[in-house]
Design a protein around this motif. Structure first.
Motif, short mmCIF file in Angstrom:
data_model
loop_
_atom_site.label_atom_id
_atom_site.label_comp_id
_atom_site.label_asym_id
_atom_site.label_seq_id
_atom_site.Cartn_x
_atom_site.Cartn_y
_atom_site.Cartn_z
N CYS A 22 17.00 -1.00 -3.16
CA CYS A 22 17.57 0.25 -3.67
C CYS A 22 17.99 0.04 -5.12
CB CYS A 22 18.73 0.73 -2.80
SG CYS A 22 19.19 2.44 -3.13
N LYS B 123 15.84 7.10 -7.32
CA LYS B 123 14.43 7.08 -6.95
C LYS B 123 14.21 7.95 -5.73
CE LYS B 123 13.22 2.80 -9.16
NZ LYS B 123 12.84 1.41 -8.95
N LYS B 124 13.26 8.83 -5.87
CA LYS B 124 12.94 9.93 -4.97
C LYS B 124 14.08 10.93 -4.96
CE LYS B 124 9.08 8.63 -2.23
NZ LYS B 124 8.43 8.78 -0.96
N ASP C 282 17.53 13.27 -9.72
CA ASP C 282 16.57 12.68 -8.79
C ASP C 282 15.21 12.54 -9.44
OD1 ASP C 282 18.47 12.72 -6.74
OD2 ASP C 282 17.81 14.64 -5.96
N LEU C 283 14.45 11.59 -8.96
CA LEU C 283 13.08 11.41 -9.42
C LEU C 283 12.18 12.54 -8.90
CD1 LEU C 283 11.03 9.55 -10.89
CD2 LEU C 283 10.69 8.40 -8.70
N SER D 183 17.69 1.81 -7.81
CA SER D 183 18.29 2.86 -8.62
C SER D 183 19.81 2.93 -8.40
CB SER D 183 17.64 4.22 -8.38
OG SER D 183 17.82 4.69 -7.06
N CYS E 197 7.26 8.58 -12.47
CA CYS E 197 8.07 7.38 -12.65
C CYS E 197 9.40 7.73 -13.30
CB CYS E 197 7.33 6.33 -13.49
SG CYS E 197 7.06 6.83 -15.20
N VAL E 198 10.31 6.77 -13.28
CA VAL E 198 11.64 6.96 -13.85
C VAL E 198 11.54 7.26 -15.34
CG1 VAL E 198 13.80 5.76 -14.39
CG2 VAL E 198 12.81 5.59 -12.10
N GLU F 253 13.97 3.71 -0.91
CA GLU F 253 13.41 4.44 -2.05
C GLU F 253 11.90 4.62 -1.94
OE1 GLU F 253 16.54 3.35 -5.55
OE2 GLU F 253 14.90 1.93 -5.24
N GLN F 254 11.31 4.11 -0.87
CA GLN F 254 9.86 4.17 -0.70
C GLN F 254 9.47 4.96 0.55
OE1 GLN F 254 7.76 2.83 -2.99
NE2 GLN F 254 9.55 2.26 -4.18
#
Length: 187
Positions: A180, A98-99, A72-73, A182, A78-79, A128-129
């Motif tokens: 999405c 992401k997240k 997971d992020l 990721s 950032c990635v 993801e936001q």
């Protein structure tokens, strides 16, 4: 057939990789998921000094052609920062949800509707936001649909198991969500 060994951050990721649905998808793409899936039991165990034993375990126990790390992020900026932290010449690919992986659950509107028992759930526009972590967003959604008892509960593993096994979460549907990236990258 390419043999893929997975090193994953936690139990939810392990459940996804070991699921019948994912294994079927892999077979259809000429991939064999090697066993065992190596679960490092937490993001903090995916650091340079701790990842090497997991890579060794994966090579020795699973004998893969390629090794993929799924993590997971979380709160990293950032990635690329996450990938840099995990960079190891013995890892072929690093996939960063992401997240968190729960964002992928949010992205699968069909599984979410099954979980909520509500065909009117419009879907999550930005899985993801989310303002907080996706796990918190799942709790908010459950409360807004008056499904406190259906809520994700306290255990992410139990919820992930339900999403995957009972509500037929599909990584393909999550990857087809326009926001999405990721999950799309993972596939």
């Amino acid at each position: 057939m390419i043999k893929i060994g997975f090193i994953v951050e936690g139990e939810c990721e392990q459940l996804l990789i070991e699921s019948a649905h994912f294994r079927l998808w892999a077979t259809q793409h000429d991939l064999e998921i090697c066993e065992p899936v190596i679960n490092v039991r937490g993001n903090s165990n995916l650091c340079p000094k701790n990842i090497e034993p997991s890579i060794t375990d994966c090579r020795n126990m699973a004998n893969p052609n390629k090794i993929i790390v799924l993590t997971d992020l979380e709160c990293e900026p950032c990635v690329m920062a996450t990938k840099s932290r995990l960079n190891n010449e013995n890892v072929d690919q690093i996939i960063v949800a992401k997240k968190a992986l729960e964002a992928w659950f949010l992205a699968d509107t069909v599984a979410m509707r099954r979980w909520l028992k509500n065909d009117d759930f419009p879907g999550e526009n930005q899985p993801e936001q989310t303002t907080d972590m996706p796990w918190e967003r799942l709790k908010e959604i459950a409360a807004s649909y008056h499904k406190k008892k259906l809520g994700p509960g306290r255990k992410k593993k139990a919820f992930a198991r339900k999403m995957i096994e009972q509500f037929n979460f599909s990584i393909e549907r999550a990857a087809s969500h326009p926001n999405c990236s990721s999950a799309k990258y993972f596939l």
